[in-house]
Design a protein around this motif. Structure first.
Motif, PDB file in Angstrom:
ATOM      1  N   VAL A 190      -9.074 -12.697  21.922  1.00  8.57           N
ATOM      2  CA  VAL A 190      -7.773 -12.770  21.834  1.00  8.57           C
ATOM      3  C   VAL A 190      -6.166 -12.516  22.094  1.00  8.57           C
ATOM      4  CG1 VAL A 190      -7.088 -12.202  19.514  1.00  8.57           C
ATOM      5  CG2 VAL A 190      -9.106 -11.112  19.687  1.00  8.57           C
ATOM      6  N   GLY A 191      -6.646 -11.252  22.555  1.00  4.86           N
ATOM      7  CA  GLY A 191      -5.292 -11.433  23.275  1.00  4.86           C
ATOM      8  C   GLY A 191      -4.409 -10.032  23.625  1.00  4.86           C
ATOM      9  N   GLY A 192      -3.017  -9.838  24.339  1.00  6.92           N
ATOM     10  CA  GLY A 192      -1.916  -9.316  24.205  1.00  6.92           C
ATOM     11  C   GLY A 192      -2.512  -7.981  24.814  1.00  6.92           C
ATOM     12  N   LEU A 193      -3.105  -8.317  26.380  1.00  2.00           N
ATOM     13  CA  LEU A 193      -2.734  -7.228  27.651  1.00  2.00           C
ATOM     14  C   LEU A 193      -1.512  -7.537  27.825  1.00  2.00           C
ATOM     15  CD1 LEU A 193      -4.582  -5.670  29.168  1.00  2.00           C
ATOM     16  CD2 LEU A 193      -5.048  -7.539  30.569  1.00  2.00           C
ATOM     17  N   SER A 194      -1.037  -6.576  28.264  1.00  2.00           N
ATOM     18  CA  SER A 194       0.394  -6.444  29.264  1.00  2.00           C
ATOM     19  C   SER A 194      -0.063  -4.862  30.229  1.00  2.00           C
ATOM     20  CB  SER A 194       1.603  -6.234  28.715  1.00  2.00           C
ATOM     21  OG  SER A 194       2.471  -5.643  29.760  1.00  2.00           O
ATOM     22  N   ILE A 195       0.001  -6.135  31.464  1.00  2.00           N
ATOM     23  CA  ILE A 195      -0.129  -5.106  32.835  1.00  2.00           C
ATOM     24  C   ILE A 195       0.575  -5.235  33.708  1.00  2.00           C
ATOM     25  CG2 ILE A 195      -3.074  -4.769  33.372  1.00  2.00           C
ATOM     26  CD1 ILE A 195      -2.565  -6.925  34.870  1.00  2.00           C
ATOM     27  N   VAL A 251       5.002  -7.466  35.442  1.00  2.00           N
ATOM     28  CA  VAL A 251       4.902  -7.411  34.158  1.00  2.00           C
ATOM     29  C   VAL A 251       4.259  -8.877  34.048  1.00  2.00           C
ATOM     30  CG1 VAL A 251       4.577  -7.239  31.885  1.00  2.00           C
ATOM     31  CG2 VAL A 251       6.427  -5.716  34.263  1.00  2.00           C
ATOM     32  N   VAL A 252       2.136  -8.666  34.620  1.00  2.00           N
ATOM     33  CA  VAL A 252       2.148  -9.585  33.619  1.00  2.00           C
ATOM     34  C   VAL A 252       1.513  -9.857  31.979  1.00  2.00           C
ATOM     35  CG1 VAL A 252      -0.478 -11.396  34.061  1.00  2.00           C
ATOM     36  CG2 VAL A 252       1.087 -10.478  35.577  1.00  2.00           C
ATOM     37  N   ALA A 253       2.001 -10.937  31.686  1.00  2.00           N
ATOM     38  CA  ALA A 253       1.733 -10.289  30.029  1.00  2.00           C
ATOM     39  C   ALA A 253       1.226 -11.546  29.724  1.00  2.00           C
ATOM     40  CB  ALA A 253       2.498  -9.225  29.039  1.00  2.00           C
ATOM     41  N   LEU A 254      -0.205 -11.313  28.198  1.00  2.00           N
ATOM     42  CA  LEU A 254      -0.618 -12.852  27.593  1.00  2.00           C
ATOM     43  C   LEU A 254      -0.580 -12.381  25.698  1.00  2.00           C
ATOM     44  CD1 LEU A 254      -4.399 -12.576  29.657  1.00  2.00           C
ATOM     45  CD2 LEU A 254      -3.064 -14.362  29.164  1.00  2.00           C
ATOM     46  N   GLY A 255      -0.171 -13.688  25.705  1.00  2.00           N
ATOM     47  CA  GLY A 255       0.155 -13.471  23.882  1.00  2.00           C
ATOM     48  C   GLY A 255      -1.602 -13.616  23.104  1.00  2.00           C
ATOM     49  N   PHE A 256      -1.158 -14.206  22.623  1.00  2.00           N
ATOM     50  CA  PHE A 256      -2.347 -13.836  21.459  1.00  2.00           C
ATOM     51  C   PHE A 256      -2.994 -15.874  21.922  1.00  2.00           C
ATOM     52  CE2 PHE A 256      -0.789 -10.455  20.161  1.00  2.00           C
ATOM     53  CZ  PHE A 256      -1.523  -9.604  20.406  1.00  2.00           C
ATOM     54  N   ALA A 257      -4.219 -16.005  21.488  1.00  2.00           N
ATOM     55  CA  ALA A 257      -5.513 -17.253  21.732  1.00  2.00           C
ATOM     56  C   ALA A 257      -4.599 -18.211  20.661  1.00  2.00           C
ATOM     57  CB  ALA A 257      -6.097 -17.026  22.302  1.00  2.00           C
TER      58      ALA A 257
END
Lengths: 247, 322
Positions: B65-70, B107-113
């Motif tokens: 689904v998404g929302g990961l930030s590292i 910072v690597v961030a993913l939003g929602f699919a």
């Protein structure tokens, strides 16, 4: 004369060998020992010529699923290998009965109302005393028919008809680790805390699944299990923990 | 609760809905009740690893689904493949299906699919996670794999290899646009009739293979529950037996469940067949409301489908980029 091995397709990378008519709902120790024997033979071959080909084996009551690696083999090759390996299985079974080399594992159980909330329910239904239920449960040896559902969950059979009990109509949200339970003519020990609908009759202080131990489980499919009643003090001394809340 | 590690790598700032450490899966432990785990979309997982020049079994993060930030603690190279999740590196929008050199502090961030469900984040050399039972694959239900058997949480440190000078000499790689999978809302599931197939009448089998099904609200890594034409079986249950990947179980309500990576190892519901792994990868990218149709194929056709896809994967050369 050995009958033809009953190998069916399960999926693109899996075959399943049936050792009895599938519609037969009876649990059968003889069939189960064939499964065990077949598993052993295949595992031996996996140490050698089949090491790259077969990636997992799933023994159960009357079947053995064989998963293979599609990168290096195909179902024709695996099927032929299985026929070759298992061609004498019926013969081997009749030539030496499996009881001699079966591993017997004794598991201590603290049977009581406080450790087994359904003990009195089973007793009432069977018109027995709880002491009689305990006596019947620990009087016999059980066979490990299958392991699954959860890591380390071993299905043991067959429970004496008198103390067989249907699953609860509403499963408990939380069954404690070590709970010794009955469902129909099967008995088992919950290896970890989980929801569950089996009837709880006691607690076993022995770890049924420890990811860090070798072996990870005290029993394997085909082993025999014998329960031994212990008192509360012994249970505590063996590291047992009494769960107070049965939700 | 976070689990710190003396090794450096990437630190989890936001865990997202369901982010899991996954390698190709755990095999050989079914007999003690441990299932396979591993990537639901095997193809996207393998592409992520190839984009990082990894072996195909290297440990990645599967983001559902998404929302990961590292945040990177070291210089490294990463690649993200799979569902359409908006990706940013230091706030700047980037595209998926290619690798990027990152520096410590990035910072690597993913939003929602917006399309599809799952992405794979690979890092050069793979994440260094201690395997359990031969695999790093996380199966939360079993509490096995990953970091103590759990999904990623804020503060987790995911160690990775430090031989970064080497990787920075390498050019970044990308997958040709034309070859990027298009995650549609409709999927055909090629299915080998198997298991208790003969306990479904030919009429019931025709119904099964001719109706469209909808993904219900119950879909996860264990399986996808579908809704549609009811299928009847002439038996209620069977002696519990091994369940393979992709098996299609028909419980008493007649609504099919396609069983995936985190399925139970054995079960007693009748099964009508098993879906090819090429198609379970597509199924696993469907959301609630997604449409599927089952199409019968033989074991030989399933074998061909698998090997044609494998051959295309192996033949495809990635493109150098900056």
């Amino acid at each position: 004369m050995a009958q033809r091995l009953n190998i069916h397709i399960a999926g693109e990378n899996a075959l399943i060998i049936y050792f009895s008519d599938q519609s037969n709902e009876l649990v059968n120790a003889n069939i189960s020992s064939k499964v065990q024997q077949a598993e052993l033979l295949i595992r031996q071959a996996m140490e050698k010529e089949l090491s790259q080909n077969i990636i997992d084996l799933v023994p159960s009551y009357a079947s053995l699923m064989v998963m293979f690696n599609m990168m290096v083999t195909d179902h024709h090759h695996v099927r032929n290998k299985l026929r070759e390996l298992l061609q004498h299985i019926d013969h081997e079974l009749t030539s030496h009965t499996s009881s001699n080399d079966t591993n017997i594992v004794e598991l201590p159980v603290y049977y009581s109302d406080e450790s087994g909330p359904d003990l009195s329910v089973i007793a009432q239904r069977a018109q027995l005393t709880t002491e009689q239920v305990i006596e019947i449960h620990q009087a016999q040896e059980y066979r490990v028919y299958a392991i699954g559902f959860a890591p380390g969950f071993a299905y043991l059979g067959e429970v004496d008809e008198r103390i067989a009990a249907p699953r609860l109509s509403t499963p408990r949200m939380k069954v404690p680790k070590g709970a010794v339970a009955i469902a129909d003519r099967q008995t088992a020990i919950y290896p970890s805390v989980s929801p569950g609908g089996w009837n709880l009759i006691g607690l076993c202080p022995i770890n049924m699944f420890d990811a860090k131990a070798t072996p990870t489980m005290p029993v394997n499919v085909g082993d025999r299990v014998k329960f031994k009643a212990i008192c509360k003090d012994e249970f505590i001394a063996l590291g047992g923990v009494l769960e107070v809340n049965y939700e | 609760m976070s689990k710190s590690s003396s090794q450096k790598g990437f630190i989890v700032e936001q865990a997202g809905l369901l982010s899991l450490i996954q390698d190709a899966g755990r095999f050989g432990a079914f007999n003690i009740g441990l299932t396979n785990g591993g990537p639901i979309d095997l193809l996207a997982f393998q592409w992520a690893n190839r984009l990082c020049r990894n072996t195909l079994n290297a440990t990645t993060i599967e983001i559902s689904v998404g929302g990961l930030s590292i945040t990177a603690q070291v210089d490294s190279t990463i690649a993200i493949t799979g569902a359409n999740m908006p990706l940013t590196i230091n706030g700047e929008a980037k595209s998926l299906w290619r690798s990027y050199h990152v520096k410590a502090g990035d910072v690597v961030a993913l939003g929602f699919a917006t399309q599809g469900v799952r992405c794979y984040l690979a890092v050069v050399g793979g994440f260094n996670i201690t395997p359990s039972f031969g695999s790093t694959a996380t199966v939360c239900r079993e509490g096995v794999g990953g970091l103590q058997g759990e999904k990623l949480q804020v503060g987790d440190v995911l160690a990775c290899s430090q031989n970064i000078e080497q990787s920075h000499l390498n050019k970044n790689l990308l997958l040709d646009d034309k070859l990027i999978p298009n995650y549609r809302n409709e999927v055909v599931l090629h299915t080998i009739p198997s298991y208790q197939q003969h306990h479904f009448s030919s009429h019931q089998q025709r119904l099964f293979f001719s109706h469209e099904y909808t993904v219900s609200k119950s879909f996860d890594r264990m399986g996808y529950r579908l809704e549609g034409q009811v299928i009847q079986c002439d038996i209620d249950g069977i002696l519990s037996e091994g369940i393979c990947h992709g098996a299609v179980q028909i419980p008493a309500d007649g609504q099919p469940i396609v069983l995936l990576n985190d399925r139970q190892t054995i079960g007693g519901y009748p099964k009508i067949g098993a879906v090819s792994s090429v198609d379970t990868a597509k199924l696993g990218q469907l959301n609630q409301g997604g449409k599927v149709r089952f199409e019968p194929i033989s074991m030989e056709q399933a074998h061909n489908l698998f090997h044609l896809n494998l051959s295309r994967f192996n033949r495809t050369e990635l493109i150098d980029c900056d």
